[in-house]
Design an enzyme around this catalytic site. Structure first.
Site, mmCIF file in Angstrom:
data_model
loop_
_atom_site.group_PDB
_atom_site.id
_atom_site.type_symbol
_atom_site.label_atom_id
_atom_site.label_comp_id
_atom_site.label_asym_id
_atom_site.label_seq_id
_atom_site.Cartn_x
_atom_site.Cartn_y
_atom_site.Cartn_z
ATOM 1 N N HIS A 100 34.495 88.730 43.412
ATOM 2 C CA HIS A 100 33.886 89.887 44.078
ATOM 3 C C HIS A 100 32.523 90.121 43.423
ATOM 4 O O HIS A 100 32.350 89.843 42.233
ATOM 5 C CB HIS A 100 34.658 91.187 43.843
ATOM 6 C CG HIS A 100 36.091 91.216 44.276
ATOM 7 N ND1 HIS A 100 37.105 90.672 43.543
ATOM 8 C CD2 HIS A 100 36.678 91.784 45.358
ATOM 9 C CE1 HIS A 100 38.262 90.890 44.158
ATOM 10 N NE2 HIS A 100 38.041 91.550 45.257
ATOM 11 N N ASP A 103 32.742 91.740 40.082
ATOM 12 C CA ASP A 103 33.351 90.960 38.999
ATOM 13 C C ASP A 103 32.271 90.279 38.165
ATOM 14 O O ASP A 103 32.401 90.105 36.953
ATOM 15 C CB ASP A 103 34.248 89.835 39.534
ATOM 16 C CG ASP A 103 35.337 90.334 40.444
ATOM 17 O OD1 ASP A 103 35.699 91.518 40.331
ATOM 18 O OD2 ASP A 103 35.829 89.528 41.260
ATOM 19 N N GLU A 267 48.270 86.155 51.722
ATOM 20 C CA GLU A 267 48.728 86.221 50.336
ATOM 21 C C GLU A 267 50.252 86.369 50.310
ATOM 22 O O GLU A 267 50.819 87.163 51.060
ATOM 23 C CB GLU A 267 48.050 87.413 49.635
ATOM 24 C CG GLU A 267 48.482 87.571 48.194
ATOM 25 C CD GLU A 267 47.546 88.471 47.389
ATOM 26 O OE1 GLU A 267 46.315 88.346 47.519
ATOM 27 O OE2 GLU A 267 48.059 89.302 46.632
ATOM 28 N N ASP A 295 46.208 83.033 49.339
ATOM 29 C CA ASP A 295 46.257 83.549 47.965
ATOM 30 C C ASP A 295 47.678 83.323 47.475
ATOM 31 O O ASP A 295 48.623 83.977 47.940
ATOM 32 C CB ASP A 295 45.908 85.048 47.923
ATOM 33 C CG ASP A 295 44.409 85.297 47.806
ATOM 34 O OD1 ASP A 295 43.639 84.326 47.887
ATOM 35 O OD2 ASP A 295 44.011 86.462 47.614
ATOM 36 N N ASP A 306 52.394 95.423 44.181
ATOM 37 C CA ASP A 306 51.727 94.126 44.114
ATOM 38 C C ASP A 306 51.583 93.691 42.655
ATOM 39 O O ASP A 306 50.724 94.202 41.946
ATOM 40 C CB ASP A 306 50.344 94.277 44.775
ATOM 41 C CG ASP A 306 49.824 92.977 45.317
ATOM 42 O OD1 ASP A 306 50.532 91.970 45.206
ATOM 43 O OD2 ASP A 306 48.706 92.975 45.865
ATOM 44 N N ASP A 308 51.065 90.498 41.583
ATOM 45 C CA ASP A 308 50.100 89.388 41.424
ATOM 46 C C ASP A 308 50.517 88.390 40.345
ATOM 47 O O ASP A 308 49.728 88.056 39.442
ATOM 48 C CB ASP A 308 48.690 89.928 41.134
ATOM 49 C CG ASP A 308 48.033 90.501 42.383
ATOM 50 O OD1 ASP A 308 48.394 90.092 43.493
ATOM 51 O OD2 ASP A 308 47.148 91.373 42.246
ATOM 52 N N ASP A 338 45.232 84.395 43.130
ATOM 53 C CA ASP A 338 44.856 85.803 42.951
ATOM 54 C C ASP A 338 45.924 86.393 42.018
ATOM 55 O O ASP A 338 46.608 87.353 42.358
ATOM 56 C CB ASP A 338 44.832 86.492 44.319
ATOM 57 C CG ASP A 338 44.360 87.932 44.247
ATOM 58 O OD1 ASP A 338 44.105 88.408 43.131
ATOM 59 O OD2 ASP A 338 44.278 88.584 45.305
HETATM 60 C C1 XUL Z 1 44.432 92.833 46.691
HETATM 61 C C2 XUL Z 1 43.934 91.469 46.862
HETATM 62 C C3 XUL Z 1 42.473 91.304 46.642
HETATM 63 C C4 XUL Z 1 41.793 90.330 47.529
HETATM 64 C C5 XUL Z 1 40.309 90.224 47.295
HETATM 65 O O1 XUL Z 1 45.786 92.970 46.817
HETATM 66 O O2 XUL Z 1 44.693 90.565 47.119
HETATM 67 O O3 XUL Z 1 42.289 90.991 45.298
HETATM 68 O O4 XUL Z 1 42.331 89.036 47.396
HETATM 69 O O5 XUL Z 1 39.666 91.450 47.393
HETATM 70 CO CO CO Z 2 44.404 88.521 47.389
#
Ligand code: XUL
Ligand code: CO
Length: 435
Positions: A100, A103, A267, A295, A306, A308, A338
């Site tokens: 981003h 970032d 994702e 993702d 979430d 991740d 991600d």
């Molecule tokens: C949020 C998510 C983000 C996007 C990019 O859940 O997945 O990080 O991938 O903005």
């Molecule tokens: Co994402």
């Protein structure tokens, strides 16, 4: 000296290796159905979780204490962070990354300051990409962290916020283009609502449709050949996100005339939060020519938020790779991690473990999927299950040649159809042979 100086560069050692920092399956140049593994996968490290997030959660402070955290926000500190990030990317053997705008560098206190900061760090990234051969899978703008976006960016009740977001996206789309990025992602961070009591949903969707149209127009104006991607997610941070899932986004794109221009970044855990499986979301997107990129980070089956986490489900990933290979694979997209290491995984080596495990699981899933394709039994079963639709009455129905009366007459004249087994257990056993 780099924070990662002591880490080895991850190497392929084969399935019998007991070295936790080696690949057992990931061999970038190995041919899979005639194409190098790395071209099928195009794996990517994300900048935000590994280099920006300090390991904080809602109950506590950051636990990571990386040397680049907490420094004054200057171009020099942003370059230092980039040096560390690129060193780490090279240690992982993963050829792509994603980021981003925020970032890479602080955007300061005005749009103009943000543009000039972003331009400066993009130049620095360009030099490092040139030197290392690392590539940008996608770029994106953060339109959700700053308080100005608390009520959304494109869907904000205030048009001035819409314009500000446009200013941020324009800059980051230009930078993504300049860096040769394969895609530009829009995840609708706060494009949703917390309560309908203060929300005009239709108005906000019209704004979102307009915003996306502007992004597509700008893409063509600057000659960006990559793909514009929307990333569905049903909730979090808002109670309801407009880009809920693949089917919702499909309808949205159709409503605003954007089919063919915008694809999806799916994702894993966003799928499960929406009450779907990852495989369902992929199958839907592939079925409608909407799949752009993935993702590859999972949630936790007991948590409704979430997390991740790096992927760990070989069967789920294998089935997705199987569908992908069947459909001819990704074009400009890839598999972005991600994903973030857990808050207690505080060492540099933990970051390497996460990425090595992720890419190795992905590679193993690809090899499994290749075997499933070569075997052909699953595809043959599905094909034979629908064979009736490829001939005679089946094709006439789909071609619109038969009315309800015609069908009623045909059905009355033929013996009543008998139920046929779906053979689910046999098929599940078949899949087990490959994972
Ligand atoms: C949020 C998510 C983000 C996007 C990019 O859940 O997945 O990080 O991938 O903005
Ligand atoms: Co994402």
């Amino acid at each position: 000296m780099s924070y990662f100086a002591d880490l080895p560069v991850a190497q392929f050692e084969g399935p019998d290796s007991r070295n936790p920092l080696a690949f057992r399956y990931y061999q970038p140049e190995r041919l899979v159905l005639g194409k190098p593994m790395v071209e099928h996968l195009r794996p990517s490290v994300c900048y935000w979780h590994s280099f920006c997030w300090p390991g904080s959660d809602v109950f506590g402070a950051g636990t990571f204490n990386r040397p680049w955290h907490g420094l004054p926000e200057t171009l020099e500190s942003a370059k230092g962070k980039a040096d560390e990030a690129f060193t780490f990317f090279e240690k992982t053997g993963i050829p792509y990354f994603a980021f981003h705008d925020v970032d890479a560098i602080s955007l300061g206190t005005s749009l103009r300051e943000g543009w000039s900061n972003l331009d400066a760090i993009a130049d620095y990234f360009a030099g490092k990409m040139e030197k290392t051969g690392l590539k940008l899978l996608w770029g994106t703008a953060n339109l959700f962290s700053h308080p100005r976006y608390q009520a959304g960016a494109a869907t904000n009740p205030d048009p001035a916020v819409f314009a500000y977001a446009a200013g941020q996206v324009r800059a980051m789309l230009d930078v993504t283009h300049r860096l040769g990025g394969g895609n530009y992602v829009l995840w609708g961070g706060r494009e949703g609502y917390d309560t309908l009591l203060n929300t005009d949903m239709r108005q906000e969707l019209d704004q979102l449709g307009r915003f996306l149209t502007l992004v597509v127009e700008h893409k063509h104006k600057i000659g960006f050949k990559g793909t514009i991607l929307l990333e569905p997610k049903p909730c979090e941070p808002t109670k309801h996100q407009y880009d809920f899932d693949s089917a919702t986004v499909h309808a949205f794109l159709a409503n605003y005339g954007l089919l063919g221009e915008v694809k999806l970044n799916i994702e894993v855990n966003h799928a499960t939060l929406a009450g779907h499986s990852f495989e369902h979301e992929i199958a839907y997107a592939l079925g409608h020519n909407l799949l752009g990129s993935i993702d590859l980070n999972r949630g936790d089956p007991q948590n409704g938020w979430d997390t991740d986490q790096f992927p760990a489900d070989l069967q789920e990933t294998t089935l997705v790779l199987y569908r992908l290979l069947q459909a001819g694979g990704l074009e400009t997209g890839g598999f972005n991690f991600d994903a973030k290491v857990r808050r207690q995984s505080i060492d540099a080596v933990d970051m390497l473990h996460g990425h090595i495990g992720g890419v190795d699981l992905l590679a193993r899933a690809l090899l499994n999927a290749e075997q499933m394709i070569l075997d052909g039994q699953l595809a043959a079963f599905v094909q034979s299950r629908y064979a009736g639709w490829k001939q005679g009455m089946g094709t006439d129905v789909l071609a619109g040649k038969l009315s309800l009366n015609d069908l009623a007459d045909i059905a009355a004249q033929t013996p009543a159809p008998q139920p046929i087994s779906g053979r689910q257990e046999m098929l599940e056993n078949l899949v087990q042979r490959f994972v």
